[in-house]
Design an enzyme around this catalytic site. Structure first.
Site, PDB file in Angstrom:
ATOM      1  N   GLU A 156      38.710  51.450  39.976  1.00  0.00           N
ATOM      2  CA  GLU A 156      39.955  51.652  39.228  1.00  0.00           C
ATOM      3  C   GLU A 156      40.183  53.092  38.771  1.00  0.00           C
ATOM      4  O   GLU A 156      40.440  53.349  37.596  1.00  0.00           O
ATOM      5  CB  GLU A 156      39.997  50.695  38.025  1.00  0.00           C
ATOM      6  CG  GLU A 156      39.888  49.238  38.433  1.00  0.00           C
ATOM      7  CD  GLU A 156      39.816  48.272  37.251  1.00  0.00           C
ATOM      8  OE1 GLU A 156      39.916  48.717  36.097  1.00  0.00           O
ATOM      9  OE2 GLU A 156      39.641  47.061  37.500  1.00  0.00           O
ATOM     10  N   ASN A 197      37.005  50.429  44.805  1.00  0.00           N
ATOM     11  CA  ASN A 197      37.583  49.135  44.435  1.00  0.00           C
ATOM     12  C   ASN A 197      38.708  49.333  43.413  1.00  0.00           C
ATOM     13  O   ASN A 197      38.550  50.092  42.457  1.00  0.00           O
ATOM     14  CB  ASN A 197      36.457  48.298  43.794  1.00  0.00           C
ATOM     15  CG  ASN A 197      36.806  46.840  43.589  1.00  0.00           C
ATOM     16  OD1 ASN A 197      37.246  46.165  44.516  1.00  0.00           O
ATOM     17  ND2 ASN A 197      36.610  46.336  42.374  1.00  0.00           N
ATOM     18  N   HIS A 233      44.148  40.616  41.896  1.00  0.00           N
ATOM     19  CA  HIS A 233      44.521  39.808  40.726  1.00  0.00           C
ATOM     20  C   HIS A 233      46.038  39.609  40.821  1.00  0.00           C
ATOM     21  O   HIS A 233      46.817  40.434  40.354  1.00  0.00           O
ATOM     22  CB  HIS A 233      44.132  40.519  39.427  1.00  0.00           C
ATOM     23  CG  HIS A 233      42.646  40.633  39.270  1.00  0.00           C
ATOM     24  ND1 HIS A 233      41.840  39.533  39.097  1.00  0.00           N
ATOM     25  CD2 HIS A 233      41.816  41.710  39.275  1.00  0.00           C
ATOM     26  CE1 HIS A 233      40.578  39.919  38.997  1.00  0.00           C
ATOM     27  NE2 HIS A 233      40.536  41.239  39.103  1.00  0.00           N
ATOM     28  N   GLU A 261      38.326  40.374  44.113  1.00  0.00           N
ATOM     29  CA  GLU A 261      38.411  39.699  42.811  1.00  0.00           C
ATOM     30  C   GLU A 261      39.601  38.738  42.779  1.00  0.00           C
ATOM     31  O   GLU A 261      40.314  38.630  41.770  1.00  0.00           O
ATOM     32  CB  GLU A 261      38.543  40.723  41.677  1.00  0.00           C
ATOM     33  CG  GLU A 261      37.445  41.773  41.684  1.00  0.00           C
ATOM     34  CD  GLU A 261      37.515  42.758  40.520  1.00  0.00           C
ATOM     35  OE1 GLU A 261      38.262  42.507  39.543  1.00  0.00           O
ATOM     36  OE2 GLU A 261      36.822  43.788  40.595  1.00  0.00           O
ATOM     37  N   ASP A 263      42.363  36.185  42.290  1.00  0.00           N
ATOM     38  CA  ASP A 263      42.867  35.053  41.506  1.00  0.00           C
ATOM     39  C   ASP A 263      44.390  35.144  41.492  1.00  0.00           C
ATOM     40  O   ASP A 263      44.962  36.209  41.735  1.00  0.00           O
ATOM     41  CB  ASP A 263      42.260  34.933  40.094  1.00  0.00           C
ATOM     42  CG  ASP A 263      42.285  36.207  39.273  1.00  0.00           C
ATOM     43  OD1 ASP A 263      43.151  37.085  39.520  1.00  0.00           O
ATOM     44  OD2 ASP A 263      41.451  36.342  38.361  1.00  0.00           O
TER      45      ASP A 263
END
Ligand code: 9MR
Length: 463
Positions: A156, A197, A233, A261, A263
């Site tokens: 990030e 990432n 996400h 990750e 979701d």
């Protein structure tokens, strides 16, 4: 879960024929997400966190359904170097050894991030922070050396508009901190693939353009980057339409891509329409990854709504994962399963019994070969190595000869060489030591055509 139609037809036809062979293994017809992903040359994994590991039903699904694990928290700087120069790996080691005992690969997450680092880092004089960061990366990546498939080296580092985030590392070290972190990670663990990432880089846009430009520059300069992690996400109904195109453009730069990750959150409460939309959304992400050879796998950010981070950060939202709070599968699960299964739904039963070649005396070991699951064209195998001698071993090697042209395409918890039919597997750096009576195992995925007999015998020894 609804019964799978092909299975029903297959069993009926089989019974009608009255064939005198073993009944097809039901488990292979309802293979796990991990098994289906492996059949496509990818992994399907889940994040987990140490407090959840006391929940036995949760651990049971975590251990069986997925073939990859990411520690959601306990490899982060605040856990691994809480005081300067004092390293602590107990919780992360717990996750890694659970994964290893289940033949699951592990992604390391994360070495350098603007969040979840201890406050002492903010007090490091600016001209010392590069050394401190290198020391952190060297120690943590060194501790797990050989045990991880990937490291999220830097997490990030970009803002939504594509500029660098003004983290403590950016402010005190400057733009070069990312490349420096990658160089230190490569030196400490040459076998882990090194990833950048981030979130909101799944589709085309200013932020993914900035990451793209960085990867392009790293490739040109020889900075050791191997992959880009797209966190994913996502929001219900908002899977970026350019996701496959975006994955492909990174792949074309010569790096792998992982969905790290995943979701897909919704406004609560759930209802059937939202569940159906969510299933479509998950399917779209899985299909985008499947469509790009260099998209190596997908990780959900934990697998059950019981342990999702979403409700605490986005009040009123949640239900983002493929299992509900009671560990029941949601429509999203079926969508993921069926997308991964594609045309490779396992139809044939594991055909063999284990083959064991025990030996005795000092330095002796026994190897047991087992087919874990099998599908058209491929299978997952596992070999257990046991020290049957009276003294400790520091290294082992297992050899066998495949009888029908099988070829290993991926092996974990060991290093493999295969020359035509002949396979030799030596221990990984971390599982060579076996006390008398102790055992370890390694796993692999291999291809087969025609038939897939187990090897007639295996040999096990110290060289
Ligand atoms: O899942 C993690 C959660 O338990 C922590 O409280 C949170 C702290 O920021 O971090 C979560 O994981 C994050 C991941 O490390 C990086 N991408 C965003 C994830 C969700 O915040």
């Amino acid at each position: 879960m609804r019964p799978r139609v092909p299975l029903t037809i297959g069993v009926a036809a089989f019974l009608a024929l009255g064939a005198a062979i073993a009944v097809p293994n039901i488990a292979s017809a309802s293979a796990t997400l991990g098994q289906h992903a492996a059949a496509r040359g990818k992994y399907f994994g889940s994040a987990t966190d140490n407090p959840e590991l006391t929940d036995a039903p949760y651990v049971s699904i975590l251990s069986s359904e997925f073939n990859q694990i990411t520690p959601g928290n306990t490899m982060k700087w605040q856990y691994t170097e809480p005081q300067q120069g004092q390293f602590s790996y107990g919780q992360a080691d717990t996750v890694v050894s659970l994964a290893r005992s289940n033949n699951q690969s592990v992604r390391g997450h994360t070495l350098v991030w603007h969040s979840q680092y201890p406050s002492w880092v903010d007090s490091v004089p600016a001209n010392q922070l590069l050394g401190v960061m290198r020391n952190h990366v060297t120690n943590v990546a060194g501790h797990f050396q050989g045990q991880l498939i990937h490291w999220d080296v830097v997490n990030e580092a970009f803002e939504e508009n594509g500029t660098r985030r003004q983290s403590v590392f950016q402010r005190n070290i400057g733009d070069s901190y990312i490349a420096e972190a990658f160089r230190a990670a490569r030196a400490a663990d040459p076998t882990a693939k090194l990833y950048y990432n981030d979130y909101n880089i799944e589709g085309l846009g200013a932020k993914s353009d900035a990451v793209y430009a960085m990867v392009q520059q790293f490739k040109a300069q020889g900075v050791p980057i191997d992959g880009v992690g797209m966190q994913a996400h996502l929001i219900l109904g908002q899977v970026p339409s350019s996701i496959q195109q975006n994955i492909q453009r990174f792949a074309n730069l010569g790096v792998d891509v992982a969905i790290t990750e995943l979701d897909i959150r919704m406004n609560l409460p759930r209802d059937a329409a939202k569940d159906a939309q969510q299933a479509n959304d998950y399917r779209a992400v899985v299909n985008a990854c499947l469509a790009v050879t260099r998209c190596v796998g997908i990780t959900v950010w934990d697998y059950t709504d019981k342990y999702s981070w979403i409700p605490s950060v986005f009040p009123g939202q949640g239900a983002a994962l493929p299992y509900d709070e009671n560990l029941n599968k949601k429509p999203a699960y079926t969508a993921i399963h069926d997308a991964l299964a594609g045309t490779t739904t396992p139809t044939t039963p594991p055909p063999t019994s284990p083959t064991t070649t025990p030996t005795s005396g000092p330095g002796a070991c026994a190897a047991t070969y087992q087919i874990v699951s099998q599908w058209t064209g491929g299978f997952q195998g596992s070999v257990t190595v046991r020290n049957t001698g009276t003294s400790a071993m520091n290294a082992w090697a297992v050899r066998w000869s495949f009888g029908a042209g099988q070829v290993i395409t991926n092996l974990w918890n060991g290093s493999v060489t295969q020359t035509s039919a002949n396979v030799a597997v030596r221990n990984a750096p971390y599982n060579g030591a076996l006390a008398p009576g102790a055992s370890t195992s390694f796993g692999f995925v291999a291809s087969w055509t025609g038939s897939n007999p187990a090897p007639a015998s295996l040999t096990c020894g110290i060289t």
